[in-house]
Write a protein that holds these residues in place. Structure first.
Motif, PDB file in Angstrom:
ATOM      1  N   LEU A 195       0.829  -1.211   0.000  1.00 17.07           N
ATOM      2  CA  LEU A 195       0.000   0.000   0.000  1.00 17.07           C
ATOM      3  C   LEU A 195       0.862   1.260   0.000  1.00 17.07           C
ATOM      4  CD1 LEU A 195      -2.837  -0.992   2.517  1.00 17.07           C
ATOM      5  CD2 LEU A 195      -2.829  -1.149   0.024  1.00 17.07           C
ATOM      6  N   ILE A 196       1.950   1.249   0.758  1.00 15.56           N
ATOM      7  CA  ILE A 196       2.846   2.413   0.790  1.00 15.56           C
ATOM      8  C   ILE A 196       3.470   2.641  -0.580  1.00 15.56           C
ATOM      9  CG2 ILE A 196       5.003   3.304   1.764  1.00 15.56           C
ATOM     10  CD1 ILE A 196       4.286   1.824   4.368  1.00 15.56           C
ATOM     11  N   ALA A 197       3.910   1.575  -1.226  1.00 14.20           N
ATOM     12  CA  ALA A 197       4.529   1.691  -2.548  1.00 14.20           C
ATOM     13  C   ALA A 197       3.535   2.230  -3.578  1.00 14.20           C
ATOM     14  CB  ALA A 197       5.081   0.338  -2.987  1.00 14.20           C
ATOM     15  N   ILE A 198       2.295   1.750  -3.522  1.00 10.28           N
ATOM     16  CA  ILE A 198       1.271   2.224  -4.458  1.00 10.28           C
ATOM     17  C   ILE A 198       1.006   3.710  -4.245  1.00 10.28           C
ATOM     18  CG2 ILE A 198      -1.177   2.041  -5.035  1.00 10.28           C
ATOM     19  CD1 ILE A 198      -0.964  -0.957  -4.436  1.00 10.28           C
ATOM     20  N   PHE A 199       0.916   4.123  -2.996  1.00 10.80           N
ATOM     21  CA  PHE A 199       0.659   5.528  -2.689  1.00 10.80           C
ATOM     22  C   PHE A 199       1.768   6.437  -3.212  1.00 10.80           C
ATOM     23  CE2 PHE A 199       1.390   9.144   0.160  1.00 10.80           C
ATOM     24  CZ  PHE A 199       0.170   9.796   0.072  1.00 10.80           C
ATOM     25  N   GLY A 200       3.011   6.019  -3.079  1.00 11.65           N
ATOM     26  CA  GLY A 200       4.127   6.901  -3.420  1.00 11.65           C
ATOM     27  C   GLY A 200       4.579   6.854  -4.863  1.00 11.65           C
ATOM     28  N   TYR A 201       4.112   5.862  -5.627  1.00 14.60           N
ATOM     29  CA  TYR A 201       4.656   5.641  -6.968  1.00 14.60           C
ATOM     30  C   TYR A 201       4.406   6.819  -7.905  1.00 14.60           C
ATOM     31  CZ  TYR A 201       5.857   3.079 -11.233  1.00 14.60           C
ATOM     32  OH  TYR A 201       6.431   2.673 -12.414  1.00 14.60           O
TER      33      TYR A 201
ATOM     34  N   LEU B 151       7.641  -1.745 -13.591  1.00 17.69           N
ATOM     35  CA  LEU B 151       7.407  -0.748 -12.537  1.00 17.69           C
ATOM     36  C   LEU B 151       8.688   0.017 -12.219  1.00 17.69           C
ATOM     37  CD1 LEU B 151       5.136  -2.763 -10.066  1.00 17.69           C
ATOM     38  CD2 LEU B 151       4.490  -0.647 -11.249  1.00 17.69           C
ATOM     39  N   ILE B 152       9.785  -0.698 -12.161  1.00 14.73           N
ATOM     40  CA  ILE B 152      11.064  -0.056 -11.829  1.00 14.73           C
ATOM     41  C   ILE B 152      11.526   0.835 -12.982  1.00 14.73           C
ATOM     42  CG2 ILE B 152      13.485  -0.481 -11.290  1.00 14.73           C
ATOM     43  CD1 ILE B 152      12.537  -3.175 -10.027  1.00 14.73           C
ATOM     44  N   LEU B 153      11.554   0.289 -14.195  1.00 17.57           N
ATOM     45  CA  LEU B 153      12.028   1.045 -15.356  1.00 17.57           C
ATOM     46  C   LEU B 153      11.151   2.271 -15.629  1.00 17.57           C
ATOM     47  CD1 LEU B 153      13.779   1.440 -17.874  1.00 17.57           C
ATOM     48  CD2 LEU B 153      12.289  -0.185 -19.073  1.00 17.57           C
ATOM     49  N   CYS B 154       9.848   2.065 -15.692  1.00 15.86           N
ATOM     50  CA  CYS B 154       8.943   3.178 -15.991  1.00 15.86           C
ATOM     51  C   CYS B 154       8.907   4.194 -14.862  1.00 15.86           C
ATOM     52  CB  CYS B 154       7.532   2.652 -16.268  1.00 15.86           C
ATOM     53  SG  CYS B 154       7.392   1.628 -17.751  1.00 15.86           S
ATOM     54  N   GLY B 155       9.078   3.719 -13.624  1.00 17.36           N
ATOM     55  CA  GLY B 155       9.129   4.647 -12.497  1.00 17.36           C
ATOM     56  C   GLY B 155      10.351   5.549 -12.551  1.00 17.36           C
ATOM     57  N   ILE B 156      11.493   4.965 -12.922  1.00 15.22           N
ATOM     58  CA  ILE B 156      12.717   5.772 -13.059  1.00 15.22           C
ATOM     59  C   ILE B 156      12.569   6.775 -14.200  1.00 15.22           C
ATOM     60  CG2 ILE B 156      15.162   5.660 -13.669  1.00 15.22           C
ATOM     61  CD1 ILE B 156      15.280   2.977 -12.199  1.00 15.22           C
ATOM     62  N   LEU B 157      12.022   6.332 -15.324  1.00 14.26           N
ATOM     63  CA  LEU B 157      11.812   7.245 -16.457  1.00 14.26           C
ATOM     64  C   LEU B 157      10.837   8.361 -16.089  1.00 14.26           C
ATOM     65  CD1 LEU B 157      11.632   4.743 -19.453  1.00 14.26           C
ATOM     66  CD2 LEU B 157      13.507   6.279 -18.841  1.00 14.26           C
ATOM     67  N   GLN B 158       9.810   8.024 -15.296  1.00 17.55           N
ATOM     68  CA  GLN B 158       8.872   9.041 -14.840  1.00 17.55           C
ATOM     69  C   GLN B 158       9.576  10.109 -14.007  1.00 17.55           C
ATOM     70  OE1 GLN B 158       4.578   8.478 -12.924  1.00 17.55           O
ATOM     71  NE2 GLN B 158       6.179   8.037 -11.438  1.00 17.55           N
ATOM     72  N   SER B 159      10.481   9.694 -13.143  1.00 15.68           N
ATOM     73  CA  SER B 159      11.243  10.646 -12.334  1.00 15.68           C
ATOM     74  C   SER B 159      12.160  11.494 -13.202  1.00 15.68           C
ATOM     75  CB  SER B 159      12.070   9.891 -11.280  1.00 15.68           C
ATOM     76  OG  SER B 159      11.229   9.197 -10.378  1.00 15.68           O
ATOM     77  N   VAL B 160      12.783  10.871 -14.204  1.00 15.16           N
ATOM     78  CA  VAL B 160      13.632  11.620 -15.139  1.00 15.16           C
ATOM     79  C   VAL B 160      12.802  12.630 -15.929  1.00 15.16           C
ATOM     80  CG1 VAL B 160      15.105  11.419 -17.189  1.00 15.16           C
ATOM     81  CG2 VAL B 160      15.335   9.778 -15.311  1.00 15.16           C
ATOM     82  N   GLY B 161      11.559  12.245 -16.267  1.00 16.81           N
ATOM     83  CA  GLY B 161      10.685  13.160 -17.002  1.00 16.81           C
ATOM     84  C   GLY B 161      10.445  14.463 -16.258  1.00 16.81           C
ATOM     85  N   ASN B 162      10.400  14.409 -14.921  1.00 16.09           N
ATOM     86  CA  ASN B 162      10.199  15.631 -14.143  1.00 16.09           C
ATOM     87  C   ASN B 162      11.390  16.583 -14.224  1.00 16.09           C
ATOM     88  OD1 ASN B 162       7.690  14.764 -13.389  1.00 16.09           O
ATOM     89  ND2 ASN B 162       8.194  14.390 -11.249  1.00 16.09           N
TER      90      ASN B 162
ATOM     91  N   LEU C 111       1.556   0.623 -13.564  1.00 14.57           N
ATOM     92  CA  LEU C 111       0.885   0.601 -12.267  1.00 14.57           C
ATOM     93  C   LEU C 111      -0.500  -0.027 -12.372  1.00 14.57           C
ATOM     94  CD1 LEU C 111       0.976   1.372  -9.283  1.00 14.57           C
ATOM     95  CD2 LEU C 111      -0.015   3.595  -9.908  1.00 14.57           C
ATOM     96  N   VAL C 112      -1.254   0.320 -13.413  1.00 17.10           N
ATOM     97  CA  VAL C 112      -2.590  -0.261 -13.601  1.00 17.10           C
ATOM     98  C   VAL C 112      -2.493  -1.777 -13.746  1.00 17.10           C
ATOM     99  CG1 VAL C 112      -4.532  -0.429 -15.206  1.00 17.10           C
ATOM    100  CG2 VAL C 112      -3.668   1.810 -14.531  1.00 17.10           C
TER     101      VAL C 112
ATOM    102  N   LEU D 244     -10.437   0.229  -4.327  1.00 17.86           N
ATOM    103  CA  LEU D 244      -9.673   0.666  -3.161  1.00 17.86           C
ATOM    104  C   LEU D 244      -8.244   1.016  -3.545  1.00 17.86           C
ATOM    105  CD1 LEU D 244      -9.428   1.045  -0.090  1.00 17.86           C
ATOM    106  CD2 LEU D 244      -8.824  -1.380   0.063  1.00 17.86           C
ATOM    107  N   LEU D 245      -7.588   0.144  -4.315  1.00 17.20           N
ATOM    108  CA  LEU D 245      -6.195   0.393  -4.703  1.00 17.20           C
ATOM    109  C   LEU D 245      -6.078   1.607  -5.612  1.00 17.20           C
ATOM    110  CD1 LEU D 245      -5.110  -3.308  -5.375  1.00 17.20           C
ATOM    111  CD2 LEU D 245      -4.514  -1.890  -3.403  1.00 17.20           C
ATOM    112  N   ALA D 246      -7.019   1.783  -6.535  1.00 14.80           N
ATOM    113  CA  ALA D 246      -6.984   2.939  -7.426  1.00 14.80           C
ATOM    114  C   ALA D 246      -7.199   4.232  -6.648  1.00 14.80           C
ATOM    115  CB  ALA D 246      -8.042   2.799  -8.518  1.00 14.80           C
ATOM    116  N   SER D 247      -8.077   4.199  -5.653  1.00 18.91           N
ATOM    117  CA  SER D 247      -8.294   5.385  -4.824  1.00 18.91           C
ATOM    118  C   SER D 247      -7.032   5.736  -4.052  1.00 18.91           C
ATOM    119  CB  SER D 247      -9.455   5.149  -3.851  1.00 18.91           C
ATOM    120  OG  SER D 247     -10.661   4.939  -4.540  1.00 18.91           O
ATOM    121  N   LEU D 248      -6.343   4.716  -3.553  1.00 20.35           N
ATOM    122  CA  LEU D 248      -5.093   4.951  -2.825  1.00 20.35           C
ATOM    123  C   LEU D 248      -4.034   5.540  -3.749  1.00 20.35           C
ATOM    124  CD1 LEU D 248      -3.440   4.590  -0.212  1.00 20.35           C
ATOM    125  CD2 LEU D 248      -2.826   2.310  -1.041  1.00 20.35           C
TER     126      LEU D 248
END
Length: 418
Positions: free
Chosen positions: A223-229, A286-297, A331-332, A350-354
Motif C-alpha cells: 500500500l505504501i509503494a502504491i501511494f508513493g509511486y 514498474l522499476i524502469l517506468c518509475g525511473i523514467l517518470q522521475s527523469v521526465g520531471n 501501475l494499472v 480501493l487500490l486505485a483510490s489509494l
C-alpha cells in the motif's frame, strides 16, 4: 477496451474544467465555481459502494458485470443529458445536484469497467488492456474538453452535453454486445434471517475483500509503494501550468502544447508502457517506468532554467506525458494483478483510490513549497520523491511472471472459487 476507456474518461471533464468554463461564461462567481470542484468527491470514495457491485445481483439480468454496466451507463446517459438541461443562472443548486449524480454514476461505471477488464483478460493481456483503457480515456478527455467547448461555442451548452451523452453509448454497446467474464463469484445471499443474515452479508461484501487482501505478505508495504509511486508526477503536474505562466507563456501557447503534444505523447506513452510491461514483466516495468517518470520531471527544471522557449515547452510536455503514461500503464497492470477474482471491483477501487490519494492530498501543498524554495529546487524534489516507492517495488514486486500467471489461472479454477 479502447471503447470502454473512452466511456470511462468522457464524463470526468463534464463535471470539472468543462463545467467550470460553462459557469464562468454565464457570470457565476469564482467562489461558487471553486466549490463545484467538490462534486468530484465520489471518484475518491468509490470503494465505499463497490462491494454492492461486487456481490449484489444487478437490476438487469445480463450477468454480474454486464448487468451493472448497462444499468449504470443508462442512468449516466440520462444524468449527463439532465445536466445539459440545467440553467446555472436560475437554479444553481439543481445543477450542483446533477453534477454530483454524474460524478457518482461515472465513478460507479469505472468500478464495473475495471472489474470487467481484469476478469475478461488473461495475465498476458492485462498490460495491453491497461494501455488501451488509458488511451481511450485520454481521447475521451480531449473530446469532452476541447470538443465540448467547440460545440458550445457554436450551438450552446445543451448541445454540447447532449452530444457527450450520446457518445456514452459507445461503452453501452460494448456491454450489450460483449460477453460476461467467465470468472464468477457468489452474489450476496442471506444466511438465515434477522441479525445473522445482516452480519453475514456485511462480512461477505465489505469485510471479505479487505481480509482477503491482508492475507498477502507485506501488504502494508504494498500500500505504501502504491501511494508513493505517482506522487512526484502528481506534485509536478499540479504546478506545471503555474510554472508556464510565470515564465510568460500565453494561455493559447500552453493550450496548444498541452492538447497537441500532450495528447499524442500520452497515448504513445500508454502504448509503449503496454509493450514494455508485456515484454519485461510487471516488476521490471514498474522499476524502469518509475525511473523514467522521475527523469521526465527533470525537464521541468530545464524549462525553469531555459525560460520562455516554445521548443522547451513542447519538449517538457512531451517528456512528462510519455513517461507518466508509461508508469501509469505499469501501475494499472500491477493493481490488476493484485485483485482476487471474488472481489475484483472492491479491491481495484480501493487500490486505485489509494494511488490517486497523493494527487488530491499531498500534491496540493506544491504551491506553498514552490514559493518557499523556488521552481528549480521544487521540481528537483518531485524527481526524487517517488524513488522510495520504486525501491520498495524492487523488494516486493512480483518476480516470476509465470508464477503470477499460474496463480491467476488457479484462482479462476472452479475448485478454488467453490
Amino acid at each position: 477496451m479502447l471503447a470502454l476507456g473512452f466511456s470511462s474518461g468522457l464524463p470526468f471533464l463534464l463535471t470539472y474544467s468543462t463545467l467550470s468554463a460553462w459557469l464562468a461564461t454565464v457570470g457565476v462567481r469564482r467562489a461558487a465555481i471553486g466549490a463545484f470542484a467538490l462534486v468530484g468527491t465520489p471518484y475518491a470514495l468509490k470503494f465505499l459502494w463497490s462491494p454492492i457491485m461486487d456481490r449484489v445481483p444487478p437490476p438487469l439480468p445480463l450477468g454480474r458485470r454486464r448487468g451493472w454496466g448497462v444499468t449504470v451507463q443508462i442512468l449516466l446517459i440520462g444524468a449527463v443529458f439532465g445536466l445539459g438541461l440545467c440553467n446555472p443562472k436560475r437554479n444553481l443548486p439543481l445543477m450542483a445536484a446533477f453534477s454530483v449524480l454524474v460524478a457518482f454514476l461515472s465513478a460507479s461505471q469505472d468500478i464495473v469497467i475495471d472489474a470487467w477488464r481484469i476478469e475478461s483478460l488473461n495475465s498476458d493481456q492485462q498490460a495491453p488492456g491497461a494501455a488501451m483503457i488509458q488511451s481511450g480515456y485520454r481521447i475521451a478527455m480531449l473530446v469532452s474538453g476541447a470538443g465540448s467547448l467547440f460545440i458550445a461555442a457554436y450551438a450552446g451548452w445543451f448541445a454540447a452535453y447532449a452530444t457527450m451523452a450520446a457518445l456514452l453509448g459507445v461503452g453501452l454497446l460494448v456491454f450489450l454486445l460483449g460477453h460476461e467474464p467467465k470468472v464468477s463469484a457468489e452474489t450476496l445471499t442471506a444466511a438465515g434471517s434477522g441479525w445473522h443474515a445482516i452480519r453475514h452479508a456485511f462480512s461477505t461484501a465489505v469485510v471479505g475483500p479487505f481480509r482477503d487482501f491482508m492475507h498477502r505478505p507485506l501488504w502494508p508495504v504494498i500500500l505504501i509503494a502504491i501511494f508513493g509511486y505517482k506522487l512526484g508526477e502528481a506534485m509536478a503536474g499540479v504546478m506545471s501550468t503555474p510554472l508556464y505562466i510565470s515564465l510568460g507563456f500565453s494561455l493559447p501557447e500552453i493550450a496548444t502544447a498541452s492538447k497537441i503534444f500532450g495528447f499524442f505523447s500520452i497515448v504513445t506513452g500508454a502504448l509503449i508502457g503496454g509493450v514494455v510491461t508485456t515484454r519485461f514483466g510487471i516488476r521490471r516495468s514498474l522499476i524502469l517506468c518509475g525511473i523514467l517518470q522521475s527523469v521526465g520531471n527533470l525537464f521541468f527544471v530545464l524549462q525553469a532554467v531555459g525560460g520562455h522557449r516554445i521548443g522547451y515547452l513542447a519538449l517538457c510536455v512531451t517528456a512528462e506525458n510519455i513517461t507518466g503514461a508509461m508508469a501509469g500503464t505499469a501501475l494499472v497492470t500491477y493493481l490488476s494483478s493484485l485483485c482476487s477474482p471474488a472481489f475484483t471491483a472492491t479491491q481495484y477501487a480501493l487500490l486505485a483510490s489509494l494511488a490517486s490519494l497523493g494527487r488530491t492530498v499531498v500534491a496540493s501543498s506544491g504551491g506553498v513549497l514552490s514559493e518557499k524554495i523556488g521552481w528549480v529546487q521544487f521540481f528537483l524534489i518531485t524527481s526524487v520523491v517517488a524513488l522510495p516507492a520504486i525501491i520498495l517495488f524492487v523488494w516486493i514486486g512480483p518476480r516470476d511472471d509465470l508464477g503470477s500467471h499460474q496463480r491467476n489461472q488457479d484462482l479462476k479454477s472452479p475448485s478454488v472459487r467453490s
